[in-house]
Design a protein around this motif. Structure first.
Motif, PDB file in Angstrom:
ATOM      1  N   ARG A  44      -0.733  -8.421   4.577  1.00  0.00           N
ATOM      2  CA  ARG A  44       0.226  -8.009   3.747  1.00  0.00           C
ATOM      3  C   ARG A  44       0.404  -6.798   3.400  1.00  0.00           C
ATOM      4  O   ARG A  44      -0.388  -5.723   4.081  1.00  0.00           O
ATOM      5  N   SER A  45       1.476  -6.404   2.828  1.00  0.00           N
ATOM      6  CA  SER A  45       1.970  -4.929   2.599  1.00  0.00           C
ATOM      7  C   SER A  45       1.066  -4.108   1.924  1.00  0.00           C
ATOM      8  O   SER A  45       0.373  -4.527   0.828  1.00  0.00           O
ATOM      9  N   ARG A  46       0.558  -2.971   2.383  1.00  0.00           N
ATOM     10  CA  ARG A  46      -0.538  -2.052   1.589  1.00  0.00           C
ATOM     11  C   ARG A  46       0.022  -1.659   0.276  1.00  0.00           C
ATOM     12  O   ARG A  46      -0.493  -1.666  -0.766  1.00  0.00           O
ATOM     13  N   ARG A  47       1.488  -1.223   0.471  1.00  0.00           N
ATOM     14  CA  ARG A  47       2.189  -1.005  -0.883  1.00  0.00           C
ATOM     15  C   ARG A  47       2.253  -2.300  -1.894  1.00  0.00           C
ATOM     16  O   ARG A  47       1.820  -1.794  -3.146  1.00  0.00           O
ATOM     17  N   ARG A  48       2.366  -3.124  -1.617  1.00  0.00           N
ATOM     18  CA  ARG A  48       2.340  -4.443  -2.541  1.00  0.00           C
ATOM     19  C   ARG A  48       1.005  -4.560  -2.978  1.00  0.00           C
ATOM     20  O   ARG A  48       0.978  -4.771  -4.100  1.00  0.00           O
ATOM     21  N   MET A  49       0.099  -4.597  -1.991  1.00  0.00           N
ATOM     22  CA  MET A  49      -1.301  -4.950  -2.510  1.00  0.00           C
ATOM     23  C   MET A  49      -1.809  -3.669  -3.667  1.00  0.00           C
ATOM     24  O   MET A  49      -2.596  -4.168  -4.636  1.00  0.00           O
ATOM     25  N   LEU A  50      -1.486  -2.519  -3.413  1.00  0.00           N
ATOM     26  CA  LEU A  50      -1.814  -1.474  -4.220  1.00  0.00           C
ATOM     27  C   LEU A  50      -1.042  -1.468  -5.410  1.00  0.00           C
ATOM     28  O   LEU A  50      -1.669  -1.216  -6.503  1.00  0.00           O
ATOM     29  N   THR A  51       0.271  -1.760  -5.558  1.00  0.00           N
ATOM     30  CA  THR A  51       0.800  -1.594  -6.965  1.00  0.00           C
ATOM     31  C   THR A  51       0.366  -2.724  -7.804  1.00  0.00           C
ATOM     32  O   THR A  51       0.327  -2.703  -8.743  1.00  0.00           O
ATOM     33  N   THR A  52      -0.211  -3.769  -7.071  1.00  0.00           N
ATOM     34  CA  THR A  52      -0.771  -4.911  -8.029  1.00  0.00           C
ATOM     35  C   THR A  52      -2.262  -4.457  -8.373  1.00  0.00           C
ATOM     36  O   THR A  52      -2.725  -4.418  -9.476  1.00  0.00           O
ATOM     37  N   ALA A  53      -2.977  -3.829  -7.488  1.00  0.00           N
ATOM     38  CA  ALA A  53      -4.416  -3.693  -7.456  1.00  0.00           C
ATOM     39  C   ALA A  53      -4.540  -2.392  -8.555  1.00  0.00           C
ATOM     40  O   ALA A  53      -5.649  -2.195  -9.433  1.00  0.00           O
ATOM     41  N   VAL A 122      -1.133   4.858  -1.143  1.00  0.00           N
ATOM     42  CA  VAL A 122      -1.668   4.937  -2.478  1.00  0.00           C
ATOM     43  C   VAL A 122      -0.849   5.725  -3.557  1.00  0.00           C
ATOM     44  O   VAL A 122      -0.634   5.386  -4.629  1.00  0.00           O
ATOM     45  N   GLY A 123      -0.538   7.029  -2.945  1.00  0.00           N
ATOM     46  CA  GLY A 123       0.354   7.619  -3.872  1.00  0.00           C
ATOM     47  C   GLY A 123       1.693   6.939  -4.223  1.00  0.00           C
ATOM     48  O   GLY A 123       2.225   6.969  -5.279  1.00  0.00           O
ATOM     49  N   ALA A 124       2.232   6.295  -3.197  1.00  0.00           N
ATOM     50  CA  ALA A 124       3.526   5.610  -3.556  1.00  0.00           C
ATOM     51  C   ALA A 124       3.372   4.512  -4.459  1.00  0.00           C
ATOM     52  O   ALA A 124       4.136   4.235  -5.160  1.00  0.00           O
ATOM     53  N   ALA A 125       2.338   3.888  -4.256  1.00  0.00           N
ATOM     54  CA  ALA A 125       2.031   2.496  -5.092  1.00  0.00           C
ATOM     55  C   ALA A 125       1.614   2.940  -6.568  1.00  0.00           C
ATOM     56  O   ALA A 125       2.129   2.386  -7.426  1.00  0.00           O
ATOM     57  N   ALA A 126       1.028   4.043  -6.773  1.00  0.00           N
ATOM     58  CA  ALA A 126       0.589   4.569  -8.043  1.00  0.00           C
ATOM     59  C   ALA A 126       2.069   5.167  -8.633  1.00  0.00           C
ATOM     60  O   ALA A 126       2.175   4.816  -9.895  1.00  0.00           O
ATOM     61  N   GLY A 127       2.662   5.828  -8.000  1.00  0.00           N
ATOM     62  CA  GLY A 127       4.102   6.275  -8.717  1.00  0.00           C
ATOM     63  C   GLY A 127       4.721   5.147  -9.013  1.00  0.00           C
ATOM     64  O   GLY A 127       5.329   5.145 -10.137  1.00  0.00           O
ATOM     65  N   ALA A 128       4.932   3.949  -8.115  1.00  0.00           N
ATOM     66  CA  ALA A 128       5.917   2.914  -8.446  1.00  0.00           C
ATOM     67  C   ALA A 128       5.014   2.221  -9.817  1.00  0.00           C
ATOM     68  O   ALA A 128       5.895   1.529 -10.719  1.00  0.00           O
ATOM     69  N   ALA A 129       3.750   2.117  -9.699  1.00  0.00           N
ATOM     70  CA  ALA A 129       3.218   1.378 -10.898  1.00  0.00           C
ATOM     71  C   ALA A 129       3.514   2.141 -12.143  1.00  0.00           C
ATOM     72  O   ALA A 129       3.322   1.462 -13.327  1.00  0.00           O
ATOM     73  N   MET A 130       3.548   3.343 -12.026  1.00  0.00           N
ATOM     74  CA  MET A 130       4.040   4.203 -13.397  1.00  0.00           C
ATOM     75  C   MET A 130       5.205   3.520 -14.322  1.00  0.00           C
ATOM     76  O   MET A 130       5.445   3.817 -15.546  1.00  0.00           O
ATOM     77  N   VAL A 131       6.315   2.885 -13.479  1.00  0.00           N
ATOM     78  CA  VAL A 131       7.293   2.304 -14.411  1.00  0.00           C
ATOM     79  C   VAL A 131       7.181   0.998 -14.841  1.00  0.00           C
ATOM     80  O   VAL A 131       7.988   0.520 -15.545  1.00  0.00           O
ATOM     81  N   LEU A 132       6.007   0.511 -14.661  1.00  0.00           N
ATOM     82  CA  LEU A 132       5.533  -0.645 -15.304  1.00  0.00           C
ATOM     83  C   LEU A 132       4.832  -0.490 -16.668  1.00  0.00           C
ATOM     84  O   LEU A 132       4.326   0.423 -16.868  1.00  0.00           O
TER      85      LEU A 132
END
Length: 263
Positions: A44-53, A122-132
């Motif tokens: 799985r994509s790390r980014r996808r996993m982290l954005t969910t986790a 991790v940084g990219a996923a956390a930043g993307a998660a902020m828009v949710l």
């Protein structure tokens, strides 16, 4: 024939809610498990996993984590000390089997590159998660910080394995030694028995300062739209790469196998 009137229907039992504190207590183990998953090759994509986790861990840890964040460095320090012994660290034989044909320096380079990429994810996923629609942002920042520190402590431990400089003592004490090494940005220099991590000790204060600085960098992910994701990814990659280089430079100076394997 029974003509008695039926009694009132009993309501179906309702499961007891899981207290937020239970989620908070499980947070160090959950983050350590996540670090292990994203640090190893995955389909799985790390980014996808982290954005969910990241949001899942924020919700699971709940209000207790929010209150813990208010204590800043003290709370982060306690969480890191609880997380570190649970991090999955590969020994030298495992690393050499996973990276066949590489010498110590090449293997150290590969570990630093991989950890920097994971920290960037991790940084990219956390930043993307902020828009949710998520819980309050400080909780997300705290979890991002724990994940980043976990990645870096794991890197510190595995660099010690590469250079044949494993910290002495049982696993739990070794991991505390690596936490101290992370705080000082160098290899382990004292025996585990010499660690003074009591509240108010110089080492604990240093660890708190380092963690607060790391959390401040993690706050970059709070940028508008997805700019925080880009900035957070770049900053995390750079910081993890620098840390790895500092620790490696210290270890190679005192390692008998800096250029070749001794066994």
């Amino acid at each position: 024939m029974d003509n008695s009137a039926p009694g009132p229907a009993r309501p179906a039992p309702v499961p007891a809610p899981v207290p937020a504190e239970r989620g908070a207590q499980a947070l160090p183990g959950d983050v350590a498990e996540l670090v292990g998953q994203i640090s190893e090759p995955a389909t799985r994509s790390r980014r996808r996993m982290l954005t969910t986790a990241i949001p899942r861990l924020a919700r699971r840890s709940g209000r207790a984590t929010w209150f813990g964040v208010q204590f800043g460095g003290r709370w982060l320090t306690a969480e890191v000390l609880a997380m570190a012994p649970r991090l999955p660290v590969r020994d030298q034989l495992t690393l050499r089997a996973q990276f066949p044909g590489l010498g110590p320096e090449e293997l150290a380079d590969a570990l630093i590159r991989g950890s920097a990429r994971t920290a960037g994810a991790v940084g990219a996923a956390a930043g993307a998660a902020m828009v949710l629609p998520l819980p309050a942002a400080p909780v997300e920042v705290a979890i991002e910080t724990l994940a980043l520190v976990g990645i870096e402590i794991k890197l510190v431990a595995e660099l010690h394995e590469v250079y044949g400089q494993r910290a002495p003592g049982p696993a739990t004490e070794r991991m505390l030694s690596y936490v101290a090494a992370w705080a000082h940005r160098r290899g382990v220099g004292i025996a585990p028995g010499g660690l003074a991590l009591a509240v108010g000790s110089p080492l604990r204060r240093r660890l708190q300062r380092r963690l607060l600085a790391r959390a401040g960098r993690s706050a970059t992910s709070l940028g508008p739209l997805l700019t925080g994701a880009v900035a957070g990814a770049a900053l995390n990659r750079r910081e993890t790469r620098r840390l790895g280089a500092d620790v490696r430079d210290d270890l190679r100076q005192r390692s008998p196998q800096a250029s070749h394997w001794t066994t």
